[in-house]
Motif scaffolding. Structure first.
Motif, short mmCIF file in Angstrom:
data_model
loop_
_atom_site.label_atom_id
_atom_site.label_comp_id
_atom_site.label_asym_id
_atom_site.label_seq_id
_atom_site.Cartn_x
_atom_site.Cartn_y
_atom_site.Cartn_z
N SER A 104 0.84 -1.20 0.00
CA SER A 104 0.00 0.00 0.00
C SER A 104 0.87 1.24 0.00
CB SER A 104 -0.93 0.02 1.22
OG SER A 104 -0.23 0.48 2.36
N SER A 105 0.24 2.37 -0.25
CA SER A 105 0.98 3.63 -0.27
C SER A 105 1.42 4.04 1.14
CB SER A 105 0.11 4.73 -0.88
OG SER A 105 -1.08 4.88 -0.12
N LEU A 161 8.41 3.71 1.83
CA LEU A 161 8.23 4.78 0.85
C LEU A 161 8.67 6.14 1.39
CD1 LEU A 161 4.82 3.74 -0.75
CD2 LEU A 161 7.12 3.41 -1.68
N ARG A 162 8.82 6.24 2.70
CA ARG A 162 9.29 7.50 3.27
C ARG A 162 10.75 7.77 2.94
NH1 ARG A 162 9.42 8.07 8.69
NH2 ARG A 162 9.24 5.85 9.21
N ALA A 199 -0.98 3.28 -8.22
CA ALA A 199 0.22 4.04 -8.55
C ALA A 199 0.55 5.04 -7.45
CB ALA A 199 0.02 4.77 -9.88
N ILE A 200 1.82 5.03 -7.07
CA ILE A 200 2.31 5.98 -6.07
C ILE A 200 2.70 7.28 -6.79
CG2 ILE A 200 4.08 6.38 -4.32
CD1 ILE A 200 2.24 4.03 -3.64
N TYR A 228 3.97 3.67 -12.35
CA TYR A 228 2.74 3.17 -13.00
C TYR A 228 3.03 1.76 -13.52
CZ TYR A 228 0.20 7.60 -12.75
OH TYR A 228 -0.46 8.70 -12.30
N ALA A 229 2.63 0.78 -12.72
CA ALA A 229 2.97 -0.61 -13.03
C ALA A 229 1.76 -1.43 -13.47
CB ALA A 229 3.59 -1.27 -11.81
#
Length: 562
Positions: free
Chosen positions: A139-140, A145-146, A168-169, A180-181
């Motif tokens: 998940s985002s 992701l930080r 997409a993140i 974008y995967a």
């Protein structure tokens, strides 16, 4: 008189001549028996020629080859070994180790078993500033992701990598991080076939493209991820087909196609917990087909990825990539499979079928409206039926199994939900181990006569982790019956020729104790009704569903012993 081999010319044979010789060699079997259907319902022919390929594709052949080559940025690929670690210290140590030994892309699968503290994120940010990466998150909100907040602003434009996420993140200041995967791996792990994977990739691309006003901006952020299975030529064709489909897809949006990265990982769908070193061979086969197909990034999963990794297995997996890249010479040529009659034909079949399926899914209103999960479930059930009946071989698991093989009790959560085709056999072994069944093979006649059937039965049992006691070949009905009367076994299988079996079985059925389950090796349709009426349990033969048969035996033995 000696002849120079260089001066000898061999007469070329036509398809019709080859077919005539093939028919003779088949000795009465129909020529059509040489044709096989793939799980995508594509018919594979026994021989492909230049003439048949041109007849099938015509001008499209040259367009197909040129499209694939123009949409391949490089003949080589990036080695992307996944980094693991029980804690932050071992994780970063493994990054250093892998980079020093040939890894080219820091590959992280989240979540990890430790916390992403500020110190850890700062450290990771340093690596991301200097190396390309692939990060998979659920998940985002994933803490990893930080890391992008910790990368120096002056370096962000140069940072390169991929982020695989359910949605997409959105990253600002990172133009070279693709987020974008079209990620087909979860569908692959549920059992999807190649055509379904290709169509799903296009459906996901269409969904992502709709979210952006500028198609070119979308394309610059887009990549596709495939898992590559053991069907070597099919997987080569799958990756090649995507490039042709991508050109058609971009044309539908009114644009000229650019190469988009194809990110690949070896599939664990065919991995087994038994005879784990065979997984090494599977992964090698998969990585090689991905390289030939034109993948830009390849991750090779270690042979013990289902249970617990070791430093040795990780190193071997990395070296699979390095040998493929450095020693096979396959990366010296763009699209080395180009022009192969078989692969070009299969590529075209995949393109046609996947595009048709893509349009059907779009017309239905998307993957869920189309009912893609149910369709994939059908394919998965077919895969299971094929492996349980040995139509599909799984070396070391459903054929050539090692009955005394022991497995690790560890479970790697990353792959725990994959619908692996070995699972029914792993469960079968657990069932037999718990049941404590004592089987025996009653051999009758000369060794050369009963051995083929006895060996087949032993191989049958080996898939369940069992070595059956085997008698020497009895020479008289009386001796065989006497042994059976006194045998201390739960389950006995008679191995003999057809004629010998028919001669001895009526007597054996009278001799056996009520709590012994008796089977016969072979098919005896004419005698089946009479024998089963007199107490025979059933038969063991080639093409049978092994898992179903042996689980039924366990159930039957429990019934007669109660």
């Amino acid at each position: 008189m000696s002849m120079n081999m260089k001066d000898i010319e061999f007469q070329s044979a036509s398809y019709d001549q080859w077919k005539e010789e093939a028919v003779k060699a088949l000795k009465g079997k129909p020529f059509e028996s040489l044709f096989t259907k793939t799980i995508e319902n594509i018919t594979l022919e026994p021989l492909y020629t230049q003439e048949t390929l041109l007849e099938k594709l015509g001008d499209q052949l040259e367009k197909q080859v040129s499209t694939i080559r123009s949409l391949t940025e490089s003949a080589s690929f990036t080695v992307a070994q996944q980094i693991n670690g029980e804690d932050a210290a071992s994780f970063f140590a493994n990054i250093e180790e892998s980079l020093s030994r040939g890894n080219e892309m820091i590959t992280i699968y989240g979540p990890v078993t430790f916390d992403w503290s500020e110190e850890n994120l700062s450290k990771l940010a340093t690596y991301f500033s200097e190396n390309s990466f692939k990060v998979t998150v659920k998940s985002s909100e994933d803490d990893v992701l930080r890391v992008f907040d910790y990368i120096d602003k002056s370096k962000r434009a140069a940072v390169k990598g991929f982020i695989v996420a359910p949605k997409a993140i959105v990253l600002t200041d990172y133009p070279n991080v693709r987020t974008y995967a079209a990620n087909t791996v979860p569908f692959h792990n549920d059992g999807a076939n190649a055509v379904q994977e290709l169509a799903i990739a296009l459906v996901q691309a269409a969904e992502l493209a709709k979210d952006m006003d500028d198609f070119k901006a979308f394309e610059n952020q887009f990549f596709v991820q495939f898992a590559v299975d053991t069907q070597f030529f099919a997987e080569v064709a799958k990756i090649r087909a995507f490039k042709v489909l991508w050109k058609a897809f971009t044309s539908a949006f009114g644009h000229k196609a650019n190469a988009v990265p194809v990110v690949a990982e070896t599939s664990v769908r065919s991995f087994s917990k038994y005879d784990v070193y065979v997984n090494l061979l599977r992964a090698g086969n998969e990585a090689f087909s991905a390289a030939i197909g034109g993948a830009d990034v390849i991750t090779v999963h270690p042979h013990d990825a289902l249970t617990a990794l070791t430093s040795q297995s990780v190193r071997i997996a990395r070296n699979v990539s390095l040998v493929t890249k450095e020693e096979s010479h396959v990366t010296n040529v763009i699209d080395p499979a180009g022009g192969s009659y078989f692969i070009e034909s299969l590529t075209a079949d995949y393109v046609k079928k996947a595009w048709t399926l893509f349009l059907e899914i779009e017309k239905a209103g998307g993957l869920q409206a189309y009912g893609i999960d149910a369709k994939i479930e059908e394919v998965y059930n077919t895969r299971i039926a094929q492996v349980e009946t040995r139509k599909h071989s799984l070396i070391g698991t459903n054929i050539y199994a090692n009955p005394v093989d022991e497995i690790s009790t560890a479970e790697n959560a990353q792959f725990a939900q994959v619908k692996r085709i070995a699972i029914p056999f792993e469960q079968l072994r657990a069932n037999f181990a718990q049941a404590g069944l004592k089987p025996a093979i009653l051999a009758f006649g000369e060794l050369k006569n009963y051995k083929p059937r006895a060996d087949f039965v032993q191989g049958f049992f080996a898939t369940a982790g069992i070595v059956a006691h085997q008698t020497a070949g009895f020479q008289t009905i009386e001796d065989a019956a006497h042994w059976l009367e006194n045998a201390d076994y739960d389950y006995v299988i008679v191995a003999a020729t057809d004629d010998d079996t028919k001669a001895i079985l009526p007597t054996l059925l009278q001799s056996k104790k009520a709590n012994v389950v008796l089977d016969v090796a072979g098919k005896f349709k004419d005698d089946e009704a009479e024998w089963t009426a007199n107490g025979l349990n059933g038969f063991i033969f080639a093409g049978q569903n092994i898992v179903q048969k042996l689980n039924d035996v366990v159930t039957r033995v429990k019934e007669v012993q109660q």
